[in-house]
Design a protein around this motif. Structure first.
Motif, PDB file in Angstrom:
ATOM      1  N   GLN A  17       0.409  -1.068   0.449  1.00  0.00           N
ATOM      2  CA  GLN A  17       0.033  -0.049  -0.084  1.00  0.00           C
ATOM      3  C   GLN A  17       0.671   1.474   0.359  1.00  0.00           C
ATOM      4  O   GLN A  17       0.837   2.220  -0.887  1.00  0.00           O
ATOM      5  CB  GLN A  17      -0.968  -0.565   1.348  1.00  0.00           C
ATOM      6  N   ASN A  18       1.517   1.280   0.986  1.00  0.00           N
ATOM      7  CA  ASN A  18       2.449   2.354   0.948  1.00  0.00           C
ATOM      8  C   ASN A  18       3.945   2.270   0.846  1.00  0.00           C
ATOM      9  O   ASN A  18       4.577   2.036   1.760  1.00  0.00           O
ATOM     10  CB  ASN A  18       2.339   2.538   2.785  1.00  0.00           C
ATOM     11  N   PRO A  19       4.522   2.501  -0.745  1.00  0.00           N
ATOM     12  CA  PRO A  19       5.571   2.816  -1.149  1.00  0.00           C
ATOM     13  C   PRO A  19       6.351   3.644   0.015  1.00  0.00           C
ATOM     14  O   PRO A  19       7.575   2.684   0.100  1.00  0.00           O
ATOM     15  CB  PRO A  19       6.162   2.951  -2.662  1.00  0.00           C
TER      16      PRO A  19
ATOM     17  N   ALA B   5       8.027   3.039  -8.852  1.00  0.00           N
ATOM     18  CA  ALA B   5       9.351   2.068  -8.530  1.00  0.00           C
ATOM     19  C   ALA B   5       9.039   1.239  -7.169  1.00  0.00           C
ATOM     20  O   ALA B   5       9.367   0.304  -7.881  1.00  0.00           O
ATOM     21  CB  ALA B   5      10.262   3.218  -7.525  1.00  0.00           C
ATOM     22  N   ALA B   6       8.110   0.753  -6.604  1.00  0.00           N
ATOM     23  CA  ALA B   6       7.592  -0.546  -5.869  1.00  0.00           C
ATOM     24  C   ALA B   6       7.421  -1.890  -7.135  1.00  0.00           C
ATOM     25  O   ALA B   6       7.226  -2.639  -6.632  1.00  0.00           O
ATOM     26  CB  ALA B   6       6.718  -0.567  -5.240  1.00  0.00           C
TER      27      ALA B   6
ATOM     28  N   GLU C  57      -4.261  -2.817  -2.011  1.00  0.00           N
ATOM     29  CA  GLU C  57      -4.074  -1.339  -1.422  1.00  0.00           C
ATOM     30  C   GLU C  57      -2.773  -0.720  -2.284  1.00  0.00           C
ATOM     31  O   GLU C  57      -2.643   0.340  -2.185  1.00  0.00           O
ATOM     32  CB  GLU C  57      -5.133  -1.127   0.141  1.00  0.00           C
ATOM     33  N   ALA C  58      -2.859  -1.010  -3.720  1.00  0.00           N
ATOM     34  CA  ALA C  58      -1.871  -0.497  -3.955  1.00  0.00           C
ATOM     35  C   ALA C  58      -1.967   0.924  -4.471  1.00  0.00           C
ATOM     36  O   ALA C  58      -1.056   1.485  -5.217  1.00  0.00           O
ATOM     37  CB  ALA C  58      -0.957  -1.554  -5.524  1.00  0.00           C
ATOM     38  N   VAL C  59      -3.128   1.541  -4.523  1.00  0.00           N
ATOM     39  CA  VAL C  59      -2.833   2.717  -5.355  1.00  0.00           C
ATOM     40  C   VAL C  59      -3.836   3.423  -4.099  1.00  0.00           C
ATOM     41  O   VAL C  59      -4.278   4.662  -4.416  1.00  0.00           O
ATOM     42  CB  VAL C  59      -4.114   3.098  -6.826  1.00  0.00           C
ATOM     43  N   SER C  60      -3.955   2.999  -3.028  1.00  0.00           N
ATOM     44  CA  SER C  60      -5.179   4.129  -1.815  1.00  0.00           C
ATOM     45  C   SER C  60      -4.489   4.980  -1.006  1.00  0.00           C
ATOM     46  O   SER C  60      -5.474   5.966  -1.311  1.00  0.00           O
ATOM     47  CB  SER C  60      -6.087   3.164  -1.328  1.00  0.00           C
TER      48      SER C  60
END
Length: 330
Positions: free
Chosen positions: A105-107, A168-169, A185-188
């Protein structure tokens, strides 16, 4: 110029493709008595996107962690290409890690702030046996593939925006040539316009590379746009699953209809639920949704309904057979 969210091409029907991941009767209870996941069954086919959607606390991320073998289940199994991943050891487990990657979720917290972007990608590749020469050759190509100038490899995470970091992730996840990427939740955490850009990127990469995604989100509108099939979770269980178009246009579970009512749409009225999400450590008897459901009946208190076939690719765990009305006044 506004960013438009593209609708990905519809993948072939599941019957023609190879099941890549099978989740069978997966259950997980934590030490505090919370049953986070109960008897979950899922199938991911090669080259498709399976969306998993539901409120916070519904068990979707716990399910993903067991699929990644970051958590051990109490019972059930996760089969990757026929092998139970929770029985793998040594080289077999390492080989699985290379084929199964994650975009978190949070890179900003998943990327090491002390390493450059190139060093973070190289670390993942080095762990899976890529030579120094392979890393040097592939990293610029990976950055270019996700829409970043190769010079961004020399930057540290604090020198990049949220959208750039998520790209980048994604590049780091692609570095091992995986067959499956789990997007939790990759774009939340991104702005809407940046969300659209990242979703379009994921769809493009799938078409180019044939990757399968498990896409986890609380936002059904986002899941519907990127997914071939959708599983809706509530209180640790899958309550509805089916082709994304069928879930969107013809929901068969009241909870799914509630999620849909909160998304923009023509002539769609908001369904307001009474009560709060039940305590997972002490769930209500019968259907766990009945204490909030506008269609609840006495029979709903007896047992949690099994997933029932509504159409060949659409199943729902609700005693009500008719389509759920979306046009209920708030």
């Amino acid at each position: 110029m506004s960013t438009v969210l593209e609708t990905p091409e519809v993948a072939p029907t599941s019957g023609r493709r190879r099941p890549l991941i099978l989740v069978n009767d997966l259950t997980k209870t934590f030490g505090n008595g919370v049953r986070a996941v109960s008897d979950v069954n899922l199938t991911l086919y090669a080259g498709e996107t399976l969306g998993i959607v539901g409120e916070s606390g519904c068990g979707k991320s716990t399910t993903a962690k067991m699929m990644l073998r970051l958590l051990e289940p109490d019972s059930g199994e996760v089969l990757f290409d026929g092998a139970d991943i929770h029985r793998l050891r040594g080289r077999e487990l390492k080989a699985l890690r290379r084929r199964l990657q994650v975009v978190p979720q949070n890179p900003q917290t998943s990327l090491n702030p002390r390493l450059t972007i190139a060093e973070s990608i190289a670390f993942n590749m080095s762990a899976h046996g890529f030579s120094r020469a392979e890393r040097a050759r592939r990293i610029p190509d990976l950055l270019d593939r996700v829409g970043l100038d190769p010079s961004y490899g020399e930057r540290h995470p604090h020198q990049m925006s949220g959208g750039q970091l998520q790209r980048a992730a994604i590049a780091r996840a692609l570095a091992t040539d995986p067959e499956v990427v789990i997007c939790d939740e990759a774009v939340s955490a991104l702005d809407k316009s940046v969300q659209a850009q990242v979703l379009n990127l994921l769809a493009d990469l799938q078409r180019e590379l044939g990757i399968a995604y498990v896409f986890i989100s609380h936002d059904l509108a986002v899941v519907e746009h990127i997914s071939d099939r959708v599983a809706v979770m509530y209180l640790g269980r899958v309550v509805e699953e089916g082709a994304a178009e069928e879930i969107w246009n013809d929901p068969r579970h009241p909870y799914t209809a509630t999620l849909l009512s909160s998304t923009p749409g023509p002539d769609r009225s908001r369904i307001v639920l009474d009560g709060e999400l039940p305590n997972p450590a002490a769930p209500p008897s019968g259907c766990g949704f009945r204490t909030r459901c506008p269609l609840a009946a006495d029979v709903c208190a007896q047992e949690w309904p099994t997933l029932t076939v509504r159409t060949p690719l659409h199943h729902a765990s609700c005693v009500h057979q008719d389509p759920v009305p979306l046009m209920r006044p708030a």
